[in-house]
Scaffold this active site. Structure first.
Site: not given
Ligand code: DAK
Length: 628
Positions: A434, A479, A482, A502
């Site tokens: 997400a 997400g 999921e 998360e």
């Molecule tokens: N959200 C927003 N932007 C994201 C993103 C994300 N999840 N993942 C990557 N990006 C963006 C980065 O910020 C970056 O943007 P700029 O800085 O260039 O503007 C761009 O994508 C490229 O990413 P990286 O430069 O970080 O690329 P790398 O290859 O170095 O790293 C990575 C890739 C996947 C390891 C890294 O980007 C990363 O760790 N991303 C976050 C992964 C993450 O934590 N995902 C879980 C998100 S939380 C709910 C509903 C659903 C959920 C929860 C609650 N309710 C509504 C309450 C679900 C939650 C989630 O999914």
């Protein structure tokens, strides 16, 4: 088309060395060639120095640099290197004659299957292809500085470029971890076509004394979300680059693109712009009106000319130029009526030299927003491929993406022709979760709205009659994991990774992860993944039963399509009923499940497809199911 394993980069300058670094990092056996050994050595220096610095800062491991260097060779013998190469990328001095001679030399010795790409930013790919002699195996790969890091690559189709060559270049860019955008062979391609005149207009504002450089830079940063305005940027990259690019566009597109006098003077005197000073905010509006007029007018024109799509143009600005907004998204923000007013003011001044785009006129007169899609649906016979296309944010799910995903699956559900769907992501991620930026400052009620939207989409995928295959091409985090869990079959590319990170963000999975994952892989394994946030590889995911199978990256989509087409040949109603029996049955006790199955299979006997299927068997022919 031969598989690309060995890459030759001709030119070890700033662009050539960056491209060679990107190719070697991605695992290609890469040779960098230049005319003199000292140039080759300098190219290696350009690669090694910043990476050594990263190692000193603890941002990179020495073994990673060693691995890159092990893939990289340098030489001055272009013929010998060209004989071996599967892909040649030319990045030599931007002069037609020099490139022409080079391509003629390469053509004499290269393999008959070699693919050749030019990194030109201002010459015609089609004309250059003629000097190589096999335009079918020739195209453009236009990288952006710094080429090793910048995510954007314009993949340019010359007149003779075949679809096979184009997709070989496209796939190569993907393997480099880049985001490719398709552009027509038109001067400046997509990004320089609007960016260079944008810089030139800033120069005109300066010479007309509308504002000083500091004010123009500050106004630009405010509206585009950049950190370097036009003058700071031109000083940084060097005035000659901007001047030459504008002069080339001038020759192709006429008077509006003529380099501003002040730009020519700076170029001739080898001077930099004076950018110090306090910005004057009272002049911001006048500056923005002119710069946005150029930006909106030209980007709308280039889309009308078929140079690139609106979405590609926005990606070009976001990734290639690192702007905070794409021009079309920005037009939606200011309103297309206002965007048209800005562009019309320039048209009134310049007449035919600054034509007014018909599509902008049409949208602006009705103040209609551009429909910019982050989810693309491609129907191929009985199979729909749904691609999440927001690679600049690794396809992160924000409300817009979720809404479009919902619309895409509704369209697929309602399309009588479609019997199965494949869900995948563009670029190097399936979905990285997400959208954290969208969630960071959400209130509980806003979060509830996003959960409701997201869960509705995910549940729709799970419950829809038509089977959905997740083709997980890269990161499937949070997400994204999921989303895959709601699909009926999960295929993973070798380089895919899964995680539920998360809890490291202070939340926990919210699109069904706490429910579907334990049902699929068992509670203890699910809890370990959810509590640690650990990343697992595609192979580990296969081992714990999270994915059906792992396939080579290049085979992911073909394999997903093969399975989808196979499913599409079966009886659609029986498949829909079977899907429902499995899903509902998993949520109940065995007796209730069996009762459900009994009712369900009985229903199949009320279908024409049951009659057809059994008759076909007895008549020893292939059944022709109609879904009735
Ligand atoms: N959200 C927003 N932007 C994201 C993103 C994300 N999840 N993942 C990557 N990006 C963006 C980065 O910020 C970056 O943007 P700029 O800085 O260039 O503007 C761009 O994508 C490229 O990413 P990286 O430069 O970080 O690329 P790398 O290859 O170095 O790293 C990575 C890739 C996947 C390891 C890294 O980007 C990363 O760790 N991303 C976050 C992964 C993450 O934590 N995902 C879980 C998100 S939380 C709910 C509903 C659903 C959920 C929860 C609650 N309710 C509504 C309450 C679900 C939650 C989630 O999914």
């Amino acid at each position: 088309m031969a598989k690309i394993e060995k890459v030759l980069v001709v030119g070890a300058g700033t662009m050539g060395s960056g491209i060679a670094q990107a190719a070697a990092t991605a695992g290609y056996k890469t040779t960098m060639v230049d005319m003199k050994q000292e140039f080759v050595d300098a190219g290696f220096g350009k690669i090694k120095t910043p990476l050594e610095k990263r190692i000193t800062e603890g941002k990179m491991r020495r073994e990673d640099l060693d691995r890159i260097l092990a893939n990289l060779k340098g030489t001055t013998d272009v013929e010998a290197a060209a004989r071996e190469a599967d892909l040649v990328i030319e990045a030599v001095f931007e002069e037609f004659k020099i490139k022409e001679d080079l391509f003629k030399r390469i053509a004499k010795v290269a393999k008959p299957t070699v693919v050749v790409a030019t990194n030109t930013s201002s010459l015609s790919v089609t004309q250059l292809a003629k000097s190589f002699g096999a335009p079918d195996r020739f195209g453009g790969l236009h990288f952006f500085n710094p080429a090793a890091v910048n995510k954007l690559v314009e993949v340019v189709k010359g007149h003779g470029t075949t679809p096979e060559t184009f997709s070989a270049l496209w796939d190569f860019a993907l393997r480099l971890g880049k985001v490719p955008i398709e552009t027509k062979d038109s001067f400046g391609f997509c990004v320089n076509r609007f960016f260079v005149p944008f810089l030139n207009e800033a120069c005109r504002l300066l010479e007309e004394k509308v504002a000083d450089a500091a004010t123009i830079d500050a106004a630009t940063n405010e509206v585009l979300g950049t950190t370097m305005g036009p003058f700071a940027l031109m000083n940084f990259t060097g005035i000659p680059i901007g001047y030459h690019a504008e002069e080339t566009l001038h020759q192709s597109f006429g008077a509006f693109y003529k380099p501003a006098d002040v730009l020519r003077e700076m170029f001739e005197k080898k001077q930099l712009f004076e950018i110090a000073g306090k910005p004057d905010p009272t002049k911001f509006e006048a500056v923005k009106a002119r710069l946005l007029g150029v930006l909106f007018g030209i980007t709308a024109q280039l889309v009308d000319e078929g140079v690139a799509s609106r979405e590609a143009t926005d990606k070009g600005a976001l990734l290639g130029l690192r702007w905070g907004h794409g021009p079309f998204a920005l037009m939606n923000q200011v309103g297309t009526a206002q965007a048209l007013r800005y562009a019309r003011a320039l048209h009134d001044k310049w007449g035919k030299a600054f034509p007014l785009s018909p599509s902008l006129q049409k949208a602006g007169e009705r103040n209609e927003a551009w429909n910019l899609r982050n989810v693309v649906v491609d129907v191929q016979g009985h199979v729909a491929v749904i691609t999440i296309d927001r690679p600049e944010a690794l396809n992160a799910l924000n409300p817009k993406v979720l809404t479009e995903l919902g619309e895409a699956f509704t369209a697929v559900a309602n399309n009588k022709e479609v019997r199965a769907a494949v869900l995948t992501g563009s670029g190097k991620a399936f979905v990285a979760g997400a959208d954290i930026k969208a969630m960071a400052n959400q209130t509980a009620m806003e979060s509830l709205a996003m959960t409701t939207l997201g869960q509705r989409v995910v549940r729709h995928i799970e419950l829809m009659v038509k089977p959905v295959i997740a083709a997980v091409n890269g990161f499937a985090f949070g997400g994204g994991c999921e989303l895959a869990l709601a699909c009926d079959v999960i295929l993973a590319a070798e380089t895919a990774q899964f995680a539920l990170p998360e809890v490291g963000l202070g939340i926990h999975p919210g699109f069904g992860g706490t429910q579907r994952l334990p049902r699929l892989i068992g509670p203890v394994r699910a809890k370990e993944l959810i509590f640690t946030g650990d990343r697992i590889t595609a192979q580990q995911a296969e081992k714990i039963g999270l994915v059906n199978k792992v396939v080579k990256d290049a085979e992911l989509l073909p394999e997903a399509l093969r399975i989808a087409h196979k499913i599409a040949e079966m009886a659609p109603l029986a498949i829909g009923l079977a899907k429902e029996s499995v899903n509902r049955g998993l949520e109940t006790d065995i007796d209730s499940g069996l009762a459900l199955e009994t009712n369900s299979v009985t229903l199949t006997f009320a279908t024409q497809d049951q009659k057809e299927g059994m008759r076909a068997f007895l008549e020893k022919r292939k059944a022709n199911f109609t879904g009735r």
